[in-house]
Design an enzyme around this catalytic site. Structure first.
Site, PDB file in Angstrom:
ATOM      1  N   GLY A  49       0.813  -1.202   0.000  1.00 38.46           N
ATOM      2  CA  GLY A  49       0.000   0.000   0.000  1.00 38.46           C
ATOM      3  C   GLY A  49       0.852   1.259   0.000  1.00 38.46           C
ATOM      4  N   ASP A  50       0.272   2.373  -0.448  1.00 37.03           N
ATOM      5  CA  ASP A  50       1.048   3.602  -0.588  1.00 37.03           C
ATOM      6  C   ASP A  50       1.579   4.117   0.743  1.00 37.03           C
ATOM      7  OD1 ASP A  50      -1.505   4.218   0.256  1.00 37.03           O
ATOM      8  OD2 ASP A  50      -1.851   5.803  -1.208  1.00 37.03           O
ATOM      9  N   ASN A  51       0.757   4.096   1.788  1.00 36.52           N
ATOM     10  CA  ASN A  51       1.229   4.578   3.087  1.00 36.52           C
ATOM     11  C   ASN A  51       2.230   3.617   3.717  1.00 36.52           C
ATOM     12  OD1 ASN A  51      -0.404   7.114   3.719  1.00 36.52           O
ATOM     13  ND2 ASN A  51      -2.007   5.695   3.096  1.00 36.52           N
ATOM     14  N   SER A  91       4.315   1.889   2.003  1.00 37.27           N
ATOM     15  CA  SER A  91       5.554   2.157   1.271  1.00 37.27           C
ATOM     16  C   SER A  91       6.210   3.448   1.745  1.00 37.27           C
ATOM     17  CB  SER A  91       5.247   2.231  -0.231  1.00 37.27           C
ATOM     18  OG  SER A  91       6.413   2.298  -0.995  1.00 37.27           O
ATOM     19  N   ALA A  92       5.400   4.489   1.986  1.00 35.57           N
ATOM     20  CA  ALA A  92       5.945   5.754   2.480  1.00 35.57           C
ATOM     21  C   ALA A  92       6.611   5.578   3.843  1.00 35.57           C
ATOM     22  CB  ALA A  92       4.847   6.803   2.565  1.00 35.57           C
TER      23      ALA A  92
END
Length: 400
Positions: free
Chosen positions: A155-157, A159-160
């Site tokens: 997921g994007d968060n 990964s961040a």
């Protein structure tokens, strides 16, 4: 949703599509919210995949029976590149039918959508977040990539969080079109109120998260109303004192996810003949941040430690107003990563781990860049958050 020929059966619904709110409520009538939270860390809302499957079942009868594979968009890319029908726990924990505490699917939950389907056969195999998913097949136009290792994604968060190398005690806040507030914990959080999503992260831990539908698009909307550039908007917002001279904005412009009010609209109070453009810009900025920080208070009630640093990311992290107002609201310095695209940095970390046989956490430590402090508190604005929480409680009571 793919059929026997791997052809999409209909367009995928975006996570911030709130049409499936009635189906989410019905799912919580069939199975109690406490049970959803115990098994998945979250309670169904319009953003969850399971709610969208229920919406599909109701509005497109027969589609689910024709479906042979169900996957998130990045899982679909992995499948197209490598032929591997796999996923990992970070992304899977947003579906509403994955158990992040035991790392397994819970098909009995999807049976609440439709009971005569073999759900397990339709879901990808779960592999560790740092493992290769396979290699690139021979695909027309991508011949040069044939044989390259394909990472499983996340997921994007999640990964961040890798890209910023967040540690337990740190608080990540992402200001994009929507907003998120999250941290890293060793044990998962199950919140039966639905305020917190008890997601898994991409490093074998957990990333409990608050998500709001309305973030930078709110300040963009007010910037357009005020007919100013982003820099001019920041200047206006910083020209008004904490509390915007009594002007308050609850920024539910397009409905809201936290709290779960998909049909809500924005609310502003405290308008006077003395209200200035500076006050409006400040109130918009404070409203977005208070919406996230109010959720952060719920995280603390569940034992989340916020003793570390506040790390801001997303497009809003470049805004001087968001940086300074966040520092004033929390009474803490605000930090950013020198890597502009933190989610992309996390993807690179995940790719390196897959190639080199490392874990994602080990690779994040190896690649970590020192964070940069971008704002110190100038004025004590913590009372503004208290006032916002009281205002939201009033509104939520009226709307629910």
């Amino acid at each position: 949703m793919l059929d026997d020929d791997d052809t999409p059966l209909r367009p995928a619904k975006l996570w911030n599509d709130t049409e499936s709110a009635p189906q989410a409520r019905e799912l919580c009538r069939q199975i109690l919210p406490a049970e959803w939270a115990r098994l998945t860390g979250s309670v169904p809302g319009p953003a969850m995949t399971i709610s969208k499957l229920a919406w599909t079942h109701q509005h497109h009868p027969g589609v689910l029976q024709k479906c042979r594979r169900i996957m998130l968009p990045f899982d679909y890319l992995v499948y197209r590149l490598s032929g591997s029908f796999v996923c990992e726990r970070g992304g899977a924990s947003g579906t509403g039918y994955f158990n992040p505490f035991s790392d397994r699917w819970e098909p009995q939950l999807a049976a609440a959508v439709q009971g005569d389907i073999d759900w397990l056969s339709r879901w990808p195999a779960v592999i560790p977040s740092h493992h290769p998913a396979g290699v690139v097949r021979k695909i027309s136009g991508l011949e040069a990539l044939a044989g390259a290792i394909v990472g499983v994604g996340t997921g994007d968060n999640m990964s961040a969080a890798l890209g910023m190398n967040l540690k337990p005690g740190d608080t990540g806040i992402s200001i994009g079109t929507s907003g998120t507030l999250y941290g890293i914990t060793a044990t998962g959080i199950a919140d039966s109120s639905g305020t917190i999503n008890g997601y898994a992260d991409a490093a074998g831990r957990f990333i409990p998260m608050i998500t709001t539908l309305n973030a930078a698009k709110v300040t963009d909307a007010f910037r357009k109303l005020l007919c100013v550039t982003p820099d001019e908007f920041d200047e206006l917002a910083l020209g008004s004192p904490p509390g915007a001279n009594g002007l308050q904005l609850v920024p539910w412009l397009d409905g809201e996810r936290t709290p779960n009010l998909p049909d809500a609209t924005g609310h502003m109070r405290g308008l006077r003949t003395t209200t200035t453009r500076q006050d409006m810009a400040r109130a918009a900025t404070e409203g977005v941040l208070c919406g996230l920080l109010a959720g952060g208070l719920m995280l603390k009630k569940h034992g989340f430690s916020d003793e570390g640093r506040i790390v801001l990311t997303g497009g809003g992290a470049k805004s001087r107003a968001y940086r300074q107002v966040l520092a004033d609201l929390t009474g803490k310095p605000v930090w950013v990563s020198p890597v502009g695209e933190t989610a992309a940095a996390g993807a690179a970390i995940q790719a390196a781990a897959a190639v080199l046989g490392s874990t994602n956490a080990e690779m994040a430590d190896r690649w970590s860049q020192p964070l940069e402090k971008v704002a110190d508190p100038r004025q004590d604005a913590r009372h503004v958050l208290d006032a916002y929480v009281n205002y939201v409680n009033e509104l939520s009571g009226e709307l629910q």
